[in-house]
Design a protein around this motif. Structure first.
Motif, short mmCIF file in Angstrom:
data_model
loop_
_atom_site.label_atom_id
_atom_site.label_comp_id
_atom_site.label_asym_id
_atom_site.label_seq_id
_atom_site.Cartn_x
_atom_site.Cartn_y
_atom_site.Cartn_z
N GLY A 833 69.90 -22.33 -10.24
CA GLY A 833 68.74 -23.24 -9.75
C GLY A 833 68.85 -23.56 -8.00
N GLU A 834 70.26 -23.25 -7.61
CA GLU A 834 70.40 -23.58 -6.14
C GLU A 834 70.05 -22.73 -5.33
N GLY A 835 70.18 -22.80 -4.10
CA GLY A 835 69.94 -21.99 -3.15
C GLY A 835 71.21 -21.00 -3.16
N ARG A 836 71.02 -20.06 -2.16
CA ARG A 836 72.11 -18.93 -2.21
C ARG A 836 73.56 -19.51 -1.73
N LYS A 837 73.25 -20.60 -0.88
CA LYS A 837 74.90 -21.26 -0.44
C LYS A 837 75.25 -21.98 -1.76
N ALA A 838 74.33 -22.60 -2.42
CA ALA A 838 74.71 -23.30 -3.55
C ALA A 838 75.24 -22.52 -4.81
N ILE A 839 74.61 -21.26 -4.81
CA ILE A 839 75.02 -20.29 -5.70
C ILE A 839 76.40 -19.70 -5.68
N THR A 840 76.57 -19.59 -4.26
CA THR A 840 77.93 -18.95 -3.90
C THR A 840 79.12 -20.00 -4.31
N GLN A 841 78.73 -21.22 -4.06
CA GLN A 841 79.60 -22.47 -4.26
C GLN A 841 79.98 -22.53 -5.89
N CYS A 842 78.77 -22.53 -6.43
CA CYS A 842 79.05 -22.72 -7.95
C CYS A 842 79.68 -21.36 -8.64
N ALA A 843 79.24 -20.18 -8.12
CA ALA A 843 80.01 -19.03 -8.57
C ALA A 843 81.39 -19.20 -8.41
N GLY A 844 82.00 -19.71 -7.22
CA GLY A 844 83.09 -19.89 -6.61
C GLY A 844 84.14 -20.81 -7.64
N GLU A 845 83.26 -21.90 -8.04
CA GLU A 845 83.89 -22.84 -8.85
C GLU A 845 83.89 -22.36 -10.30
N PHE A 846 82.83 -21.51 -10.78
CA PHE A 846 82.93 -21.19 -12.28
C PHE A 846 83.99 -20.12 -12.37
N LEU A 847 84.21 -19.14 -11.38
CA LEU A 847 85.39 -18.27 -11.46
C LEU A 847 86.90 -18.76 -11.33
N ARG A 848 86.83 -20.23 -10.60
CA ARG A 848 88.02 -20.88 -10.68
C ARG A 848 88.31 -21.53 -11.90
N ASN A 849 87.35 -22.20 -12.52
CA ASN A 849 87.50 -22.60 -14.07
C ASN A 849 87.95 -21.64 -15.04
N ILE A 850 87.20 -20.42 -14.94
CA ILE A 850 87.40 -19.48 -16.09
C ILE A 850 88.86 -19.11 -15.65
N GLY A 851 89.29 -18.69 -14.24
CA GLY A 851 90.57 -18.20 -14.07
C GLY A 851 91.64 -19.20 -14.69
N GLN A 852 91.34 -20.65 -14.39
CA GLN A 852 92.31 -21.54 -14.79
C GLN A 852 92.41 -21.42 -16.39
N ASP A 853 91.45 -21.37 -17.00
CA ASP A 853 91.38 -21.23 -18.56
C ASP A 853 92.07 -19.86 -18.94
N ILE A 854 91.82 -18.82 -18.53
CA ILE A 854 92.55 -17.66 -18.65
C ILE A 854 94.03 -17.72 -18.37
N ASP A 855 94.43 -18.32 -17.17
CA ASP A 855 96.00 -18.59 -17.03
C ASP A 855 96.51 -19.24 -17.94
N ALA A 856 95.77 -20.29 -18.46
CA ALA A 856 96.25 -21.35 -19.57
C ALA A 856 96.57 -20.42 -20.87
N ILE A 857 95.56 -19.59 -21.25
CA ILE A 857 95.63 -18.90 -22.16
C ILE A 857 96.90 -17.83 -22.22
N ALA A 858 96.91 -17.23 -20.91
CA ALA A 858 97.90 -16.17 -20.77
C ALA A 858 99.29 -16.87 -20.81
N ASN A 859 99.33 -18.17 -20.28
CA ASN A 859 100.77 -19.00 -20.42
C ASN A 859 101.12 -19.20 -21.63
N GLU A 860 100.09 -19.73 -22.56
CA GLU A 860 100.62 -20.13 -23.82
C GLU A 860 100.59 -18.78 -24.70
N TYR A 861 99.94 -17.76 -24.44
CA TYR A 861 100.33 -16.58 -25.21
C TYR A 861 101.73 -16.07 -24.97
N SER A 862 102.00 -15.87 -23.62
CA SER A 862 103.44 -15.50 -23.46
C SER A 862 104.43 -16.20 -23.87
#
Length: 906
Positions: A833-862
């Motif tokens: 719902g944000e503008g293009r700049k806001a979309i870029t910021q939200c996308a970056g934040e979303f990807l960082r959160n997903i990456g952190q969750d995947i890293d946590a799962i990867a570490n725990e899995y290992s």
């Protein structure tokens, strides 16, 4: 020829010399008249035609030996009779050098013995007259004239006078003799015996012999006087005669009180009162002989008491047979007492009377008669004491233990007794083995039955009662007996089969009463043959009529997920339904989906009876459980298959199904994640339009997600391969081999148990693999969490892609797209719902959160996976090492974490 005749004559002369002159110094220089008459007498005897008074076959055969043995026995010399029997057997059986072919020597010995007895009883001179006495006593011709014959008192009128023709008669009988032998005719005229003996030296010898006879008569008179005195002393010392006491002892031996000998409750035995005046030796003898009556009283009391309370359960048929056997032995004992009572009616002779063979009964004879009955009665009393509290097989076993005896008398007696005692027990065995009937009204048999349901008949319906197992039946034989009868009942009750009767008839020909004690080989043969045919028939029914192999294969296909197309289709169509909460799922809907999966796969070609047994089962669930957690399949195993597939067995199959279902669900989740993550041309064009920072972060997150997916997929794929091939297929192959060699239902049950236990142990579901099992399910949960995060990541990417493509849509499509987009915008946390700049910021934040969750799962899995790898080498089952080799065949995990990883296989 003349030399031989001369030798015979010389030998006869030497024999006469030795008989007449005992001392070498007493031989005269010239032949006397006594010598000449003796020589003439010997020659006449040798040339006569005299024959014995018995037939040659009687004198030389066994009848003469029997006569001698019978005489010794009647004289009370039983030991000497036995010695004579042994010597005669050796004498008659001896062959070769040193053997005697002419058995007339036995007749000669008997005649000599009789001569001695006749001489002993003659009262002429009281002593033997040497060479002359036997001849006169046995009716042989006399050597001397009338006066000498009168002195001896044993002459024969027919042979008083000897003529010169006697020598001629001897020579005629020895036809063809030499001239030297013919000269013997002159011997008849040499030295006529004078009628007067005053001048001869022989008169003095006879005077001495007469004097010795007078002395012997005096000694015998004194001996008779001593005997009379001894008899008087015996009458004075014993006021009760021996006859009366013997009769009282016989009464006591029948359990009856006599006139003097009575049963004393305090002394617990038959006693002779002290007031009765008898010798101490008589008291001892009465007490010793009356032991037989005490033993009889004990045995008779047990028999009477047992027979009175026979219908009671504590006696039983074996106890009744024991009483009957004792009663048979007592019947023989009664016959003996009847014979002894008949002998006791005859008076006992006095001491000075000559009683050699009368049928009277004295203390000594009674003790001899009681020797064997005493042994038997003691043994019966011991058995009575041992078996008072026993019954059935326990009683037979206790009696058998007393049969292990070295005495042949005791051994034969116990075998005869045990044949009767064990007769009911062997009849129970025969009925159980051949007919499956448990004829045990008094709980005496070593097989016990209890009422159970049909599915528990084989495992719980019958069992061995070890307390009733006799010691002469081994435990292995008892197990075969139990299984054979159990097989018949299983066929009759569970399989509703009647062919077992023909199988039992074909296996044996033993009928009622053919088994008895001591025939262990016959019993084992009966049980072995019957078991062979009945077990074969039972397995044929299970395999062919009830299709046991087909049902085992169906369970492998559906409960162990061996039917791949069916499992995949079922998981596809029930996946959306099982994603819902467990309390909202309808089991009827799932049953319909199961039916659809069957019709859409090769399972549709299976036997309809098998497909009808496959059903959906919803396990108990808790709050928050999903359909995946409670869904399961079950297989309805009906009678008689539920003997193998019991409730506990099906519960173990359910554990295996849940594990395999979870593994398949994880595999299905990873496949679904791959479908989502799979790159395509649309995504590639989309990435070129993103800002550089977002693009880099998206690529990095996607790459880490795919690397983790590959690692998880490697684990799941190899684990599934191990389970499906190394565990299920190998276990199934071994099960088929053992099924082929199974000889009875117990072998089949054992083979199935090994098959199921092997799957549980190798699948990390065993008791010793609980730690690994928990780690494994943690890994499964991490993989499912990864699937949800991967779905979130690519859903966000798809939203971003759809937002960037809005500009290229037509106005009409824009309107629809904006309507959908407004819905997305209204969702909380949406960054579209944000503008293009806001979309870029939200996308970056979303990807960082997903990456952190995947890293946590990867570490725990290992971390968890390293722990799983480190536990594999310490497992007891060797197949765990093969699993580790498949997971770490490149030694990646070993080098990555050498402290926690296991050592790779060489």
């Amino acid at each position: 020829m003349e030399d031989d005749d001369q030798k015979v004559l010389d030998l006869i002369k030497e024999l006469v010399h030795r008989l007449l002159y005992t001392s070498p110094h007493s031989i005269p220089t010239s032949p006397s008249s006594e010598f000449q008459q003796a020589l003439r007498y010997a020659l006449r005897i040798l040339s006569s035609r005299m024959t014995p008074s018995v037939a040659p076959k009687d004198a030389a055969g066994a009848s003469m030996a029997e006569s001698i043995k019978r005489r010794l026995a009647t004289q009370g010399k039983s030991s000497e009779a036995l010695t004579f029997t042994d010597l005669y057997n050796k004498f008659s059986s001896k062959t070769g050098p040193g053997s005697v072919k002419n058995k007339w020597v036995l007749y000669l010995l008997k005649t000599v013995s009789d001569d001695r007895k006749i001489q002993k009883n003659q009262h002429i001179s009281g002593v033997s007259n040497g060479f002359f006495e036997p001849a006169s006593a046995r009716g042989l011709p006399a050597l001397f004239g009338d006066e000498l014959s009168d002195r001896f008192g044993a002459g024969n009128e027919h042979y008083r006078n000897l003529s010169d023709s006697d020598g001629r008669h001897f020579l005629n009988n020895f036809g063809g003799v030499s001239e030297n032998l013919k000269k013997l005719r002159g011997l008849s005229d040499v030295g006529k015996v004078e009628k007067k003996w005053d001048d001869g030296g022989l008169n003095e010898d006879f005077e001495k012999l007469r004097a010795l006879g007078d002395n012997s008569r005096v000694l015998r008179g004194r001996e008779n006087a001593d005997k009379r005195e001894f008899a008087v002393l015996l009458r004075e010392e014993n006021e009760v005669s021996e006859e009366v006491l013997v009769r009282d002892v016989l009464y006591a031996c029948q359990g009856i009180d006599g006139k003097y000998v009575k049963f004393d409750e305090k002394a617990d035995g038959y006693v002779l009162p002290e007031l009765v005046k008898v010798s101490r030796a008589t008291h001892v003898m009465v007490r010793k002989l009356c032991e037989l009556g005490w033993l009889f009283r004990k045995v008779k009391g047990y028999v009477s008491e047992s027979m009175e309370r026979f219908p009671a359960e504590d006696v039983g048929t074996v106890g009744q047979a024991f009483c009957a056997a004792l009663q048979d032995e007592l019947s023989g004992y009664y016959k003996l007492l009847a014979v002894l009572e008949a002998q006791a009616m005859n008076p006992i002779p006095l001491v000075l009377e000559n009683a050699s063979s009368g049928n009277y009964l004295s203390w000594r004879r009674l003790s001899v008669w009681f020797a064997e009955p005493m042994v038997k009665m003691r043994l019966m009393a011991v058995l009575v004491d041992s078996c008072k509290a026993l019954k059935g097989g326990a009683m037979a076993g206790a009696i058998h233990m007393h049969a292990q005896h070295g005495d042949p008398l005791v051994n034969d007696f116990m075998k005869r007794l045990l044949r009767q005692v064990c007769s009911p027990l062997f009849e129970m065995v025969r009925s159980w083995v051949l007919e499956g009937e448990l004829e045990d009204m008094f709980a005496e048999f070593f097989v016990l039955s209890q009422p159970v349901k049909a599915e528990s008949l084989w495992r719980e319906g019958y069992r061995l009662h070890s307390a009733m197992l006799p010691s002469f039946i081994s435990s292995s034989l008892a197990q075969r007996i139990l299984r054979t009868g159990k097989s018949i009942n299983f066929l009759r009750v569970c399989c509703e089969d009647r062919g077992w009767a023909d199988a039992a008839a074909a296996g044996t020909t033993t009928r009622r009463g053919n088994l008895c004690y001591g025939e262990t080989d016959a019993l084992e043969s009966l049980v072995t043959e019957a078991a062979k045919w009945i077990d074969k028939h039972l397995l044929d029914v299970i395999y062919k009529r009830y299709k046991f192999k087909e049902h085992c294969l169906a369970i492998k296909h559906y409960l162990l997920l061996g039917q791949g197309d069916f499992v995949q289709y079922l998981m596809d169509i029930v996946g959306p339904e099982l994603s819902e909460p467990a309390n909202t799922i309808s089991s009827f809907k799932l049953a319909g989906l199961l039916e659809s999966a069957i019709r859409s796969s090769n399972a549709q070609y299976d036997d309809p009876d098998i497909l009808d047994r496959l059903r959906v089962k919803m396990m108990p669930h808790n709050t928050g459980d999903r359909g995946w957690d409670v869904f399961s399949l079950e297989y309805d195993a009906r009678v008689p298959l539920n003997t193998v597939f019991t409730e506990s067995v099906m519960a173990r199959y359910l554990r295996i199904f849940n594990f395999l279902w979870k593994l398949r669900r994880v595999e299905h989740a990873l496949i679904g994640a791959w479908k989502t993550m799979k790159p395509n041309c649309v995504t590639s064009r989309f990435l070129t339009k993103l800002p550089k920072a977002v693009k880099f972060q998206l690529i990095l997150t996607s790459r880490r997600c795919q690397v983790l997916w590959v690692e998880m997929n490697h684990f799941v794929t190899n684990l599934q391969y191990y389970i499906m091939f190394e565990v299920l297929e190998i276990s199934w192959t071994n099960f088929l081999k053992e099924m082929e060699i199974a000889k009875d239902l117990d072998d089949l049950l054992l083979a199935h148990e090994k098959y199921l236990s092997s799957i549980l142990e190798k699948s990390l579901l065993g008791e010793w693999s609980q730690t690994l099992n928990k780690i494994l399910f943690v890994l499964f949960d991490l993989i499912l969490r990864f699937r949800s995060h991967a779905d979130r990541l690519y859903e966000g990417i798809n939203e971003l892609q759809s937002r960037s493509t809005e500009a290229s849509l037509s106005s009409r499509d824009k309107t629809k797209s904006w309507a959908k987009l407004n819905e997305k915008l209204s969702e909380p946390g949406s960054w579209l719902g944000e503008g293009r700049k806001a979309i870029t910021q939200c996308a970056g934040e979303f990807l960082r959160n997903i990456g952190q969750d995947i890293d946590a799962i990867a570490n725990e899995y290992s971390s968890v996976f390293d722990g799983f790898i480190s536990q594999l080498p310490v497992q007891q089952h060797i197949d765990m090492k093969f699993l580790m080799f498949r997971l770490d065949f490149t030694e990646f995990y070993s080098h990555l974490c050498p402290g926690t990883g296991g050592k790779p296989l060489p």
